[in-house]
Design a protein around this motif. Structure first.
Motif, mmCIF file in Angstrom:
data_model
loop_
_atom_site.group_PDB
_atom_site.id
_atom_site.type_symbol
_atom_site.label_atom_id
_atom_site.label_comp_id
_atom_site.label_asym_id
_atom_site.label_seq_id
_atom_site.Cartn_x
_atom_site.Cartn_y
_atom_site.Cartn_z
ATOM 1 N N PRO A 56 -6.678 0.501 0.412
ATOM 2 C CA PRO A 56 -5.454 0.266 -1.308
ATOM 3 C C PRO A 56 -3.865 1.274 -0.649
ATOM 4 O O PRO A 56 -3.552 1.502 -1.526
ATOM 5 C CB PRO A 56 -6.501 1.168 -1.732
ATOM 6 C CG PRO A 56 -7.011 1.986 -1.262
ATOM 7 C CD PRO A 56 -7.479 0.871 -0.096
ATOM 8 N N THR A 57 -4.206 1.918 0.714
ATOM 9 C CA THR A 57 -2.582 2.640 0.810
ATOM 10 C C THR A 57 -2.355 2.004 1.094
ATOM 11 O O THR A 57 0.241 2.131 0.997
ATOM 12 C CB THR A 57 -2.751 3.667 1.927
ATOM 13 O OG1 THR A 57 -3.583 2.130 2.849
ATOM 14 C CG2 THR A 57 -3.667 4.733 2.173
ATOM 15 N N ARG A 58 -2.081 0.476 1.159
ATOM 16 C CA ARG A 58 -0.709 -0.166 0.821
ATOM 17 C C ARG A 58 -0.551 -1.187 0.053
ATOM 18 O O ARG A 58 -1.288 -0.858 -0.678
ATOM 19 C CB ARG A 58 -1.259 -2.102 2.375
ATOM 20 C CG ARG A 58 -0.852 -1.675 3.587
ATOM 21 C CD ARG A 58 0.404 -1.821 3.811
ATOM 22 N NE ARG A 58 0.281 -1.738 5.323
ATOM 23 C CZ ARG A 58 1.131 -1.443 5.851
ATOM 24 N NH1 ARG A 58 2.971 -2.161 5.657
ATOM 25 N NH2 ARG A 58 1.759 -1.307 7.267
ATOM 26 N N PRO A 59 1.045 -1.695 -0.509
ATOM 27 C CA PRO A 59 1.346 -1.764 -1.883
ATOM 28 C C PRO A 59 0.783 -2.877 -1.731
ATOM 29 O O PRO A 59 0.624 -4.568 -0.894
ATOM 30 C CB PRO A 59 2.780 -1.492 -1.430
ATOM 31 C CG PRO A 59 3.568 -1.710 -0.188
ATOM 32 C CD PRO A 59 1.648 -1.629 0.256
ATOM 33 N N SER A 60 -0.262 -3.546 -3.226
ATOM 34 C CA SER A 60 -0.601 -5.215 -3.351
ATOM 35 C C SER A 60 0.714 -5.848 -3.440
ATOM 36 O O SER A 60 1.432 -5.792 -4.352
ATOM 37 C CB SER A 60 -0.661 -4.739 -4.683
ATOM 38 O OG SER A 60 -1.326 -6.086 -4.452
ATOM 39 N N LEU A 61 0.776 -6.789 -2.515
ATOM 40 C CA LEU A 61 1.042 -7.938 -3.165
ATOM 41 C C LEU A 61 0.837 -9.189 -4.939
ATOM 42 O O LEU A 61 1.508 -9.949 -4.893
ATOM 43 C CB LEU A 61 1.056 -9.105 -2.029
ATOM 44 C CG LEU A 61 1.910 -8.436 -1.064
ATOM 45 C CD1 LEU A 61 1.774 -9.644 0.410
ATOM 46 C CD2 LEU A 61 2.438 -7.075 -0.480
#
Length: 867
Positions: free
Chosen positions: A687-692
Motif C-alpha cells: 500500500p505504499t504505492r499510490p492507488s490507480l
C-alpha cells in the motif's frame, strides 16, 4: 642570440607558458603560482611583455563589469605575491614586475615565454630546407600543452594565439607536402577539415595530398563539400586560390605532381617519430576514474601481449576526447611516437576505412618509401608488426566499426599500447586479444556544470538556470558543449530561451545543435541507428511509455519470441542505445529516447504494436497478482508469464508500476480499467504505492462500461473511504444484478459488510458466501470466512469463529491470504485461551507476511511479542 642555442647559464632560468594552463617552470619543475586570480594577472602580463598593462584592463580581465569594492587592493596583493614568488625562484632578478602608471609592467626576456618561442620558430623555419623546416615547426607545435589560458577566467582571451597555432600547423603541413609525405597527411588533414571546416588553406592542402596520391575524385569532392558549406553557412564562395587549385585538379594539371625537393637525409625505416594524436579537447571536465583506468592499463604487466584498451559509448559521450587527452598526458611514455587513424566506423558520408588503407598510411608515416609499401593487405600488416615489434608506440584507432576493422591494425609487440574508441562494445576484442573494456556514461552533475562554466565562464549564468540546463542535458558531454557554445555566443538572456527549448520534448533535440555547423546530438544518434542490424527494435522502443523495458514487453512490441527480443535488446545495448542496468532490465537515456520517439511507427503499425503491448501487460499483471491472494475479479490469459515466486511477482509490479500508469492513458478503455483493477491487487500487498483505482474508475465511467465501473468501485471500497463505501457497494450490487454476475454480487455484499456490525454484518457476509458458492471457487471465499471468524469472536460464538477461521486456512492458495487467514485463526485461538496454539499460527503468518508485506510483518512481530 636566443636562450638555449648555446646552452643555459649556470643559474636556474625561469620559463613561462600560456599555450595551455598558465605556468612558470624552473629546471623542468612547475612553480606554485596561487589561485586563478594570480594566474590570470600573470597571463595578462605575459601576453603583453615589457608593456604597461593598465589596472583597468586587469580589473576587466579578472572580474568584468562587476569587480568587488576592494578589487584594486586585491590586484595589489596579487602583484605582491607574484613579486615574492619570482624573487624566490629567480634570485638574479632577471624577471620582475615594475609599477608604471597607469598599471604594471612585466620586465622579461621574451624568449623565455612559449609564445615568443613558437613565433621565432615559425619565422626562422621559413628560411630553412623542408626537412629542417618540418622539424622546427613540429617543435613549435609541441609547445601547445592544451587549450591556451586553460585555467584562468575566459574574459582573459588571446585569439591571436589560435591564429598562431593554425599558422604553424599549416606551415608544417606545407613542408611535409614538399617532402612528398602526401599519403601520411591525408588522415590528419581529413580530421582537421571536419573540426575546422572553413580553413581554406587546410582544404587546399587536403586536395593536393589527395590528388598526389591518385585520389583525384576525392580531391574534387573535398572542394565541393567545402563550397557547399561555405555557401549554406556563410553565404560566400571559395577564395580565388582555392578556386584556382580546383580548376587545376579538374583539368588534371600535371604540374601539381612536381616532385618534392630531395630531403637532406634519405628517410630510413624506423627513424621517423610520428606525433599524430588529435589536439587536446576544449572544455574537458571530469572522468577522473576513467583516467585512472587508463593509467592502470599502461602500468599493468601484460606479459608478451599488446596492451589494448577499448573505450566504448554512444555518440557524443566523449570517447575521443578522453582518449586524446590521456594520450597527450602520457606521450612521454611513448618516445617512439603516436599513430592515429580515424576509422570512420560511423561516418555520415563515407564508408568505414579499409584496414589495408590505414596500414598503408601507417607504413608511410613510419618512413617506408611509397614504392616499398606492399600491395597485399596481409603483407602490409606483417611489415607493420615488424616495424613496431620493439618500439614504444601509442596507436589510437578512433571510431571503429567492429573488431574486424581493427584486428590487422594491432602491433605485435608488448611495448606498444593500443587505444580504440567505438560506438559499439567490441567484446570480441576481449576473447581474441585480451582487451580491457571501458564503457563511458553521462557525466555527474558537478562535472556537467564545469563543462558549461569552462566555455561560458564561471559565474556568468545564474545557478538556478545553470542547474536546469545541466539537468535537461542529462550529463551528455556533447549536449553540454553545445549549450555552452550557444550561451557563450549571446548574452545571458539566451539561457531562458534555451531552458524553454530543452524543456519541451518536441524541441529538445533541435535545440542541441551547434549553429552554423553540422554538429548535433541528433546527428550522432542517427548514424548509430543507420548501422543497426535490426532497426525496427529501436523504432518500436520509441513508442514504449515506461522508463525501463524487459524482453517480455519487447517481444510483444516486435511480435517475436522472448529469446529473440532479448537478443535484440542486448544488440541495442552493445550499440549504447539502451543500458542493461540489471538482468533483463533495459533503460534508455532521455536524449536517445527522444530520438527513438521521432522514429517511432505511426498509423496501423503503431496501433497493432500498442495492442500487443497492452495484451502483454494484462497477462503479466494477472499472472503476478495471483501470488497475493484469491482474485475475485477474473482476468484473461496468463500464458508465457512465468513468475517463480511471490518475490519475483512483487518485483515485477514495483518495476513496471510507472509503465502501467502510463499505459492507462494509451490503452483502450476496456483494457485501461482492467490494468488499474489488477494493479489494485498489488496495492493491497504494497500500500505504499499510490492507488490507480480512481483513474481506472474515471476511465470506466466515462466509457459507460458497467463491468469496469463495478470492479473499480469494489476496489475503492478497499481503500477505506467510509463515506463512499456504502454507495459504492450498493452500486456494485445493483450492477451485479443487471449483469447477472455472482462474483460481483459476492464482493458487493462483502464490501457492504465492512460498514456494518453485528447481525447486519453477518447477514451481508452470508449473502456473499451464497454467491461465492454459485461461482464454485471456494478459494474466493477465504477473506469472507476470515471476516466471519473475527465477527463471531466479537459476538462470543467461539465455535463458529474457529470453524470459519479453519475453513479460511484450508482454502487459502496464495501467500497473502494464507498469512491473513492464519493471523485470524491465531486471534480466534487466543480469544479461547489457547495462547501456545495461537502463537504457532502467528509465527507461520509472520513468515508469510515477510514475503509480501513488511509492514504487516512488523505488526505481527509486535502481536507475538505482546502476548
Amino acid at each position: 642570440m636566443r636562450t638555449g642555442e648555446t646552452g643555459e647559464d649556470d643559474h636556474a632560468v625561469i620559463r613561462f607558458g600560456v599555450l595551455g594552463p598558465v605556468q612558470a617552470v624552473v629546471n623542468g619543475e612547475p612553480v606554485a603560482l596561487g589561485g586563478p586570480g594570480v594566474r590570470g594577472l600573470l597571463a595578462m602580463l605575459l601576453l603583453r611583455p615589457n608593456e604597461v598593462v593598465p589596472v583597468e584592463d586587469i580589473l576587466d580581465g579578472l572580474w568584468g563589469d562587476d569587480p568587488p569594492l576592494t578589487a584594486r587592493t586585491i590586484v595589489q596583493n596579487y602583484v605582491s605575491r607574484l613579486r615574492r614568488q619570482l624573487r624566490l625562484v629567480d634570485p638574479t632578478g632577471s624577471v620582475w614586475i615594475d609599477t608604471q602608471l597607469p598599471g604594471y609592467q612585466l620586465i622579461v626576456d621574451e624568449d623565455l615565454i612559449d609564445v615568443s618561442q613558437a613565433t621565432w620558430l615559425l619565422n626562422r623555419a621559413r628560411h630553412e630546407h623542408p626537412v629542417r623546416r618540418a622539424e622546427m615547426l613540429r617543435e613549435a607545435l609541441s609547445l601547445w600543452r592544451g587549450p591556451v589560458l586553460a585555467d584562468v577566467s575566459p574574459r582573459i582571451s588571446a585569439p591571436e594565439l589560435e591564429d598562431l597555432r593554425f599558422a604553424v600547423l599549416e606551415a608544417r603541413i606545407e613542408a611535409d607536402l614538399e617532402l612528398g609525405r602526401h599519403a601520411e597527411l591525408i588522415g590528419e588533414l581529413a580530421t582537421f577539415a571536419e573540426a575546422y571546416p572553413f580553413r581554406e588553406q587546410m582544404i587546399a592542402h587536403l586536395m593536393l595530398a589527395l590528388y598526389r596520391t591518385g585520389r583525384r575524385a576525392d580531391a574534387l569532392e573535398a572542394y565541393q563539400r567545402f563550397a557547399r558549406r561555405a555557401a549554406e553557412d556563410l553565404g560566400i564562395d571559395p577564395g580565388p586560390a582555392l578556386r584556382e587549385l580546383h580548376e587545376r585538379v579538374l583539368n588534371d594539371d600535371s604540374t601539381l605532381l612536381l616532385p618534392a625537393p630531395a630531403p637532406l637525409v634519405p628517410p630510413k625505416v624506423g627513424v621517423v617519430v610520428p606525433a599524430q594524436l588529435p589536439p587536446a579537447p576544449v572544455g574537458f571536465q571530469g572522468r577522473d576514474e576513467e583516467l585512472v583506468w587508463l593509467d592502470q592499463l599502461l602500468a599493468e604487466d601484460h606479459g608478451e601481449a599488446t596492451p589494448i584498451g577499448v573505450i566504448s559509448g554512444p555518440a557524443g559521450i566523449g570517447k575521443t576526447a578522453l582518449a586524446a587527452l590521456w594520450g597527450r598526458m602520457v606521450d612521454h611514455e611513448f618516445p617512439d611516437g603516436q599513430l592515429f587513424a580515424g576509422l570512420r566506423g560511423f561516418h555520415p558520408e563515407h564508408p568505414p576505412l579499409d584496414p589495408g588503407e590505414v596500414l598503408g598510411q601507417f607504413l608511410l608515416t613510419l618512413g617506408v618509401p611509397a614504392n616499398e609499401v606492399p600491395t597485399d593487405t596481409d603483407d602490409r600488416a606483417a611489415l607493420y608488426r615488424s616495424l613496431l615489434a620493439h618500439r614504444r608506440v601509442l596507436v589510437m584507432l578512433d571510431d571503429a566499426r567492429d573488431s574486424a576493422q581493427v584486428r590487422l591494425l594491432l602491433p605485435g609487440g608488448s611495448r606498444a599500447l593500443v587505444l580504440i574508441t567505438s560506438r559499439v562494445r567490441l567484446e570480441g576484442m576481449v576473447a581474441r586479444s585480451g582487451a580491457w573494456l571501458l564503457d563511458l556514461g553521462p557525466l555527474p552533475v558537478a562535472d556537467s556544470v564545469r563543462v558549461i562554466d569552462s566555455i561560458v565562464g564561471a559565474g556568468r549564468i545564474e545557478q538556478a538556470r545553470l542547474d536546469q540546463l545541466v539537468e535537461l542535458c542529462g550529463g551528455w558531454p556533447q549536449a553540454l558543449r553545445i549549450v555552452g557554445a550557444r550561451l557563450a555566443a549571446r548574452q545571458e538572456w539566451i539561457a531562458d530561451e534555451l531552458i524553454a527549448e530543452l524543456g519541451d520534448e518536441r524541441t529538445r533535440l533541435a535545440a542541441l545543435a551547434a549553429e552554423h555547423s553540422d554538429t548535433s546530438v541528433r546527428a550522432g544518434f542517427e548514424l548509430t541507428y543507420r548501422r543497426l542490424a535490426e532497426p525496427d527494435a529501436f523504432r518500436l522502443l520509441g513508442m514504449f511509455p515506461g522508463p525501463s523495458i524487459g524482453p517480455g514487453a519487447m517481444a510483444a512490441l516486435q511480435s517475436l519470441d522472448v529469446a529473440a527480443a532479448r537478443r535484440n535488446l542486448r544488440a541495442l545495448a552493445d550499440a549504447f542505445l539502451v543500458t542493461e542496468t540489471s538482468q533483463d532490465v533495459f533503460v534508455m537515456h532521455d536524449l536517445i529516447r527522444l530520438h527513438a520517439k521521432e522514429l517511432a511507427p505511426v498509423g496501423d503499425e503503431r496501433a497493432a504494436a500498442l495492442d500487443r503491448l497492452v495484451s502483454y501487460y494484462l497477462g503479466a499483471a494477472d499472472a503476478a497478482r495471483r501470488f497475493f491472494g484469491p482474485m475475485a475479479y477474473p482476468a484473461g490469459k496468463t500464458d508465457n508469464h512465468d513468475f517463480g515466486d511471490v518475490g519475483q511477482a512483487l518485483a515485477w509490479f514495483e518495476r513496471e508500476w510507472p509503465t502501467l500508469l502510463a499505459l492507462l492513458d494509451l490503452a483502450a478503455p476496456g483494457d485501461a480499467w482492467r490494468l488499474a483493477r489488477m494493479a489494485h491487487d498489488f496495492w493491497t500487498a504494497r500500500p505504499t504505492r499510490p492507488s490507480l483505482v480512481h483513474k481506472g474508475l474515471s476511465i470506466a465511467v466515462s466509457a459507460g462500461d458497467l463491468e469496469g465501473e463495478a470492479w473499480l468501485r469494489h476496489a475503492r471500497c478497499a481503500l477505506g473511504y467510509s463515506a463512499e463505501t456504502v454507495s459504492d457497494a450498493m452500486r456494485v450490487i445493483e450492477i451485479a444484478g443487471r449483469l447477472g454476475d455472482s462474483r460481483l454480487a459476492a464482493v458487493g455484499h462483502e464490501a457492504l459488510a465492512t460498514v456494518h456490525s453485528g447481525e447486519e454484518a453477518l447477514a451481508e457476509l452470508a449473502k456473499a458466501l451464497e454467491h461465492y458458492r454459485e461461482v464454485g471457487e471456494p478459494e474466493l471465499s477465504v477473506p469472507t470466512h476470515a471476516r466471519l471468524a473475527l465477527l463471531h469472536v466479537e459476538m462470543g460464538d467461539d465455535a463458529a469463529a474457529e470453524r470459519h477461521a479453519r475453513t479460511a486456512v484450508e482454502h487459502s492458495d496464495a501467500v497473502f491470504t494464507e498469512a491473513f487467514s492464519r493471523e485470524v485463526l491465531g486471534r480466534v485461538l487466543s480469544a479461547q485461551g489457547a495462547v501456545s496454539a495461537a502463537q504457532q499460527q502467528w509465527r507461520r503468518s509472520l513468515e508469510l507476511y515477510a514475503q509480501v508485506n513488511e509492514h504487516r510483518a512488523e505488526q505481527m512481530r509486535d502481536l507475538i511479542d505482546g502476548v
